[in-house]
Scaffold this active site. Structure first.
Site, PDB file in Angstrom:
ATOM      1  N   SER A  52     -13.546  39.009  -0.673  1.00 22.71           N
ATOM      2  CA  SER A  52     -12.152  39.343  -1.113  1.00 22.71           C
ATOM      3  C   SER A  52     -11.691  38.588  -2.255  1.00 22.71           C
ATOM      4  CB  SER A  52     -11.171  39.416  -0.104  1.00 22.71           C
ATOM      5  OG  SER A  52     -10.834  38.073   0.275  1.00 22.71           O
ATOM      6  N   LYS A  53     -10.387  39.095  -2.859  1.00 29.03           N
ATOM      7  CA  LYS A  53     -10.150  37.980  -4.082  1.00 29.03           C
ATOM      8  C   LYS A  53      -9.599  36.805  -3.401  1.00 29.03           C
ATOM      9  CE  LYS A  53      -5.852  38.562  -7.018  1.00 29.03           C
ATOM     10  NZ  LYS A  53      -6.011  37.040  -7.130  1.00 29.03           N
ATOM     11  N   ARG A  54      -9.258  36.558  -1.949  1.00 28.75           N
ATOM     12  CA  ARG A  54      -8.648  35.698  -1.776  1.00 28.75           C
ATOM     13  C   ARG A  54      -9.712  34.620  -1.728  1.00 28.75           C
ATOM     14  NH1 ARG A  54      -5.656  36.987   2.703  1.00 28.75           N
ATOM     15  NH2 ARG A  54      -6.340  35.399   3.877  1.00 28.75           N
ATOM     16  N   ASP A 109     -10.233  33.065  -4.978  1.00 26.72           N
ATOM     17  CA  ASP A 109      -9.049  32.258  -5.217  1.00 26.72           C
ATOM     18  C   ASP A 109      -9.453  30.817  -4.618  1.00 26.72           C
ATOM     19  OD1 ASP A 109      -7.973  33.957  -6.816  1.00 26.72           O
ATOM     20  OD2 ASP A 109      -6.525  34.737  -5.347  1.00 26.72           O
TER      21      ASP A 109
END
Ligand code: GLU
Length: 509
Positions: A264-266, A269
């Site tokens: 995921s983008k998380r 990040d």
């Protein structure tokens, strides 16, 4: 010669394209090119509530940056267009009417409050409410299977909200075949009667997807694993329309680095890596998401990395340029299980592609960085090329060049404190002063002869090499890093090398 292979990448323009989506596009592209087929881009924008303005442009730019352009799509070779579902709206009504006519679909007037009440009642007794064969005709639900034709007609004319549901056949064992997963058996009684169309005139994903795949003569549906549960319905829809069913291939997920769950983008990040090909700015929140392009990845390295997340060539080979990928790609070698994303591997690919570039190519790329770092006039292209040749094996990205080579272009302004403490002794200044005289005497200031003369002088003094070499590096570079010191001294030249030695002597003695 063109073959009959036609595949499509059918993203919904709801935001930036995740690398999982891009891999779907890549596999479609590779499959099409391998079989002399056509790669189509279709924009599935029927869900207006999730529509994002710049997403289509983002998708197209991403495909272009990766070097996998579509053959047919919005604004390009519009043979069976339009290729945006919002522009095909009229079509879908026609087709859902065919299903009503054939009694393979029906109108349902249940309001969302009523459906929620059914769901709650079921939950209260530990059951799940499914709208399908077991209850659709029992009278508790409001649909055209229990209402008379006349009652149905009146409700529609009155403007009552409705949906059109697929009438899933009862008591059928469906034998499905997936090109990657093999045979799958499904009991049709476990399926619900999915909504195909709504009274606002919009089709749902399922209807639009099947109608378009048929009209666009799609031969193979290659898409993400998250669509596997829709496959029974899709196959049943082809059957209901009496259309030829395309072949299906559902691709495995790209997993988090630790292996559990979808990347995921998380995750990105958290660990500081991009999950999107290009940088993306959310126009509402202003939030900026990292992109592979802006992070300094080469598109061919990125594509190579992506190609191996879910596919393997059956050999040890890892480096594939696009042409090689096209030749080697085969759906039968796509794996069923998810593929773990690895940041280190991703960087490794970039490093490999960087090393494969010529020094001239790299110098050209470096020049754009140097323009912002150095005053005019810039050093010659040959000088930059030589610098690159000395430091590139330590770089993963072109943007690493500066910190690896700044001392080729500017004098050190300070000296690494720790190194000074360790290397700068009482007699160091005296020694470097003597070495300056040696340098002055060298006529052929090549790396080899500087090395030879320096070493001879050190031997004659009967002192250890490190006693001179370490502080000399400190003087030239500012810290204990960099390639072969005599190469650096040769590059910056006699005058500059002597100046740097004089400066450090003055500062530290
Ligand atoms: N619009 C769907 C998506 O966004 C396409 C699924 C399919 O390829 O059938 O992934």
């Amino acid at each position: 010669m063109m073959s009959n292979i036609r595949v499509r990448f059918a993203p919904s323009p709801t935001g930036p394209l995740h690398i999982g989506g891009l891999r779907t596009a890549l596999y479609n592209y590779l499959f099409a090119k391998k079989h002399n087929g056509v790669f189509i881009l279709r924009i599935e924008d029927t869900d207006q509530s999730r529509y994002v303005d710049n997403a289509e442009e983002y998708i197209i730019n991403s495909l272009e940056w990766c070097g996998i352009p579509f053959d047919e799509g919005p604004g390009k070779n519009e043979k069976v267009g339009p290729y945006r579902q919002s522009e095909r709206k009229k079509l879908y009504k026609e087709y859902v009417d065919i299903l009503i006519e054939k009694e393979r679909a029906y109108y349902a007037f249940d309001t969302s409050e009523e459906l929620n009440a059914h769901r709650k009642q079921h939950e209260a007794v530990g059951k799940t409410f499914i709208y399908n064969w077991h209850n659709r005709q029992k009278g508790r639900l409001k649909n055209s299977l229990v209402l008379t034709k006349e009652e149905t007609r009146i409700k529609i004319e009155k403007g009552d909200n409705y949906v059109i549901r697929f009438k899933t056949p009862q008591d059928k064992t469906l034998l499905l075949k997936d090109e990657i997963r093999g045979s799958i058996t499904i009991d049709s009684n476990t399926l619900d009667d999915k909504v195909l169309f709504k009274s606002d005139g919009m089709p749902t994903y399922h209807l639009a997807n099947i109608v378009d795949d048929h009209l666009m003569e799609i031969s193979h549906v290659i898409r993400g694993e998250e669509w596997l549960p829709s496959m029974p319905l899709h196959v049943l829809l082809y059957d209901a329309f009496e259309w030829e069913t395309p072949k299906f291939a559902h691709l495995p997920l790209i997993l988090k680095p630790e292996g559990k769950g979808k990347l995921s983008k998380r995750d990105g990040d958290k660990l500081g890596f991009p999950v999107f090909p290009l940088e993306y700015t959310n126009e509402e929140s202003g939030e900026v998401s990292l992109g592979y392009r802006e992070s300094g990845y080469f598109p061919d390295a990125f594509i190579n990395m992506l190609s191996l997340l879910g596919w393997n060539p059956g050999t040890e080979q890892e480096l594939f340029v696009l042409e090689d990928l096209i030749a080697a790609f085969d759906l039968s070698r796509v794996s069923k299980s998810g593929a773990k994303f690895s940041l280190n591997k991703t960087k490794w690919f970039n490093q490999q592609y960087l090393q494969k570039k010529t020094n001239a190519q790299l110098a050209e790329l470096y020049l754009t960085i140097l323009k912002n770092k150095l005053p005019q006039p810039l050093p010659s292209k040959d000088y930059i090329k030589n610098v690159v040749s000395l430091i590139k094996d330590r770089a993963v990205f072109v943007k690493d060049f500066w910190s690896l080579s700044n001392y080729f272009f500017e004098r050190p302004e300070e000296y690494n404190e720790k190194a000074v403490k360790k290397q700068w002794k009482e007699d160091t200044g005296i020694l470097l002063n003597e070495l300056i005289k040696v340098f002055v005497s060298i006529n052929d200031f090549s790396s080899e002869s500087i090395e030879k003369m320096t070493k001879e002088w050190i031997s004659s003094k009967e002192i250890g090499f490190g006693k001179v070499m370490q502080p000399l590096r400190l003087a030239i570079v500012g810290e204990m890093k960099g390639p072969h010191l005599f190469d650096i001294i040769h590059m910056i030249g006699k005058e500059e090398a002597i100046l740097r030695m004089k400066i450090i002597i003055k500062k530290l003695s």
